[in-house]
Design a protein around this motif. Structure first.
Motif, mmCIF file in Angstrom:
data_model
loop_
_atom_site.group_PDB
_atom_site.id
_atom_site.type_symbol
_atom_site.label_atom_id
_atom_site.label_comp_id
_atom_site.label_asym_id
_atom_site.label_seq_id
_atom_site.Cartn_x
_atom_site.Cartn_y
_atom_site.Cartn_z
ATOM 1 N N SER A 189 0.965 -1.303 -0.030
ATOM 2 C CA SER A 189 -0.144 0.176 -0.032
ATOM 3 C C SER A 189 0.898 1.190 0.231
ATOM 4 N N GLY A 190 0.444 2.469 -0.322
ATOM 5 C CA GLY A 190 0.710 3.751 -0.158
ATOM 6 C C GLY A 190 1.228 3.926 1.400
ATOM 7 N N GLU A 191 0.432 3.456 1.979
ATOM 8 C CA GLU A 191 0.609 3.668 3.549
ATOM 9 C C GLU A 191 1.783 2.875 4.158
ATOM 10 N N ASN A 192 1.948 1.474 3.768
ATOM 11 C CA ASN A 192 2.969 0.867 4.321
ATOM 12 C C ASN A 192 4.127 0.855 3.547
ATOM 13 N N LYS A 193 4.235 1.215 2.282
ATOM 14 C CA LYS A 193 5.434 1.372 1.312
ATOM 15 C C LYS A 193 6.326 0.308 1.090
ATOM 16 N N LYS A 194 5.607 -0.955 1.364
ATOM 17 C CA LYS A 194 6.470 -2.023 1.367
ATOM 18 C C LYS A 194 6.392 -2.445 -0.434
ATOM 19 N N GLN A 195 7.557 -3.153 -0.707
ATOM 20 C CA GLN A 195 7.892 -3.492 -1.982
ATOM 21 C C GLN A 195 7.861 -5.036 -2.104
ATOM 22 N N LEU A 196 7.419 -5.686 -3.407
ATOM 23 C CA LEU A 196 7.619 -7.045 -3.403
ATOM 24 C C LEU A 196 8.510 -7.237 -4.763
ATOM 25 N N TYR A 197 9.616 -7.757 -4.328
ATOM 26 C CA TYR A 197 10.625 -8.469 -5.571
ATOM 27 C C TYR A 197 10.080 -9.752 -6.099
ATOM 28 N N VAL A 198 9.709 -9.836 -7.436
ATOM 29 C CA VAL A 198 9.273 -11.081 -7.986
ATOM 30 C C VAL A 198 10.237 -11.599 -9.019
ATOM 31 N N PRO A 199 11.009 -12.610 -8.619
ATOM 32 C CA PRO A 199 12.124 -12.860 -9.672
ATOM 33 C C PRO A 199 11.624 -13.647 -11.164
ATOM 34 N N VAL A 200 12.508 -13.741 -12.061
ATOM 35 C CA VAL A 200 12.068 -14.471 -13.196
ATOM 36 C C VAL A 200 11.622 -16.052 -12.756
ATOM 37 N N GLY A 201 10.581 -16.493 -13.404
ATOM 38 C CA GLY A 201 10.132 -17.736 -13.187
ATOM 39 C C GLY A 201 9.047 -17.909 -12.283
ATOM 40 N N PHE A 202 8.304 -16.612 -12.382
ATOM 41 C CA PHE A 202 6.845 -16.380 -11.289
ATOM 42 C C PHE A 202 5.985 -15.667 -12.269
ATOM 43 N N ALA A 203 4.693 -16.302 -12.150
ATOM 44 C CA ALA A 203 3.705 -15.566 -12.527
ATOM 45 C C ALA A 203 3.144 -14.332 -11.624
ATOM 46 N N HIS A 204 2.864 -13.285 -11.824
ATOM 47 C CA HIS A 204 2.401 -11.995 -11.066
ATOM 48 C C HIS A 204 0.841 -11.606 -11.319
#
Length: 179
Positions: free
Chosen positions: A102-117
């Motif tokens: 969220s804009g509030e928690n500002k967390k980010q997720l790294y999704v590597p090659v080999g994944f569906a998102h």
């Protein structure tokens, strides 16, 4: 920046340090030197999308030789973000990781090659920004059905707003992973 490994190898949750005062806040949203201990990718393209509440986008991927890793963050609003492991030799093949960004928690997720998102927008006018490690190629795009029964993803919604291509996506059981 705090880097957290998840239960799926190579999927990483990032939490930036946010400096707030009565004027607002400052944060470093990305710094290659600080993340390169776990993230080796060089990002070449930034994308941004706006989604209304209950819009579900995904589960998308780019197939080799145009496969992409992604670093996803929400500028405004919130999403339920989901990454599905498609690496055939992985101990977590077919498993998923999900987290609210969220804009509030500002967390980010790294999704590597080999994944569906994919993601579900939890608020109107949610703005999502993500970095990609390769350029988009329409011919390399693939999709897996968002509510595939074998994946058992609890999106918390029965009838999301979907693009036609996401309604017609392939089932996980018939998808031949190139990873």
């Amino acid at each position: 920046m705090i880097l957290e490994k998840t239960h799926i190898e190579d999927v990483i949750l990032l939490t930036p340090r946010v400096y707030k005062d009565d004027r607002g806040y400052f944060m470093e949203s990305y710094n290659q030197k600080k993340v390169e201990i776990l993230i080796k990718d060089k990002f070449v393209q930034d994308n941004e999308s706006v989604s209304h509440k209950d819009v579900l986008r995904g589960l998308h991927l780019q197939q080799p030789p145009f496969a992409q890793s992604k670093l996803i963050r929400v500028i405004k609003g919130s999403i339920l973000d989901v990454a599905v492991d498609l690496r055939k030799d992985s101990n977590t093949y077919g498993q998923h990781f999900k987290h609210v960004l969220s804009g509030e928690n500002k967390k980010q997720l790294y999704v590597p090659v080999g994944f569906a998102h994919g993601f579900l927008s939890l608020e109107d006018d949610t703005i999502l920004n993500y970095k990609c490690s390769d350029y988009y190629n329409a011919g390399a795009e693939a999709s897996i059905l968002w509510n595939d029964p074998d994946l058992k993803i609890d999106w918390g919604i029965e009838n999301p707003n979907l693009a036609e291509k996401d309604q017609m996506a392939e089932n996980f059981v018939t998808f031949e992973s190139p990873f």
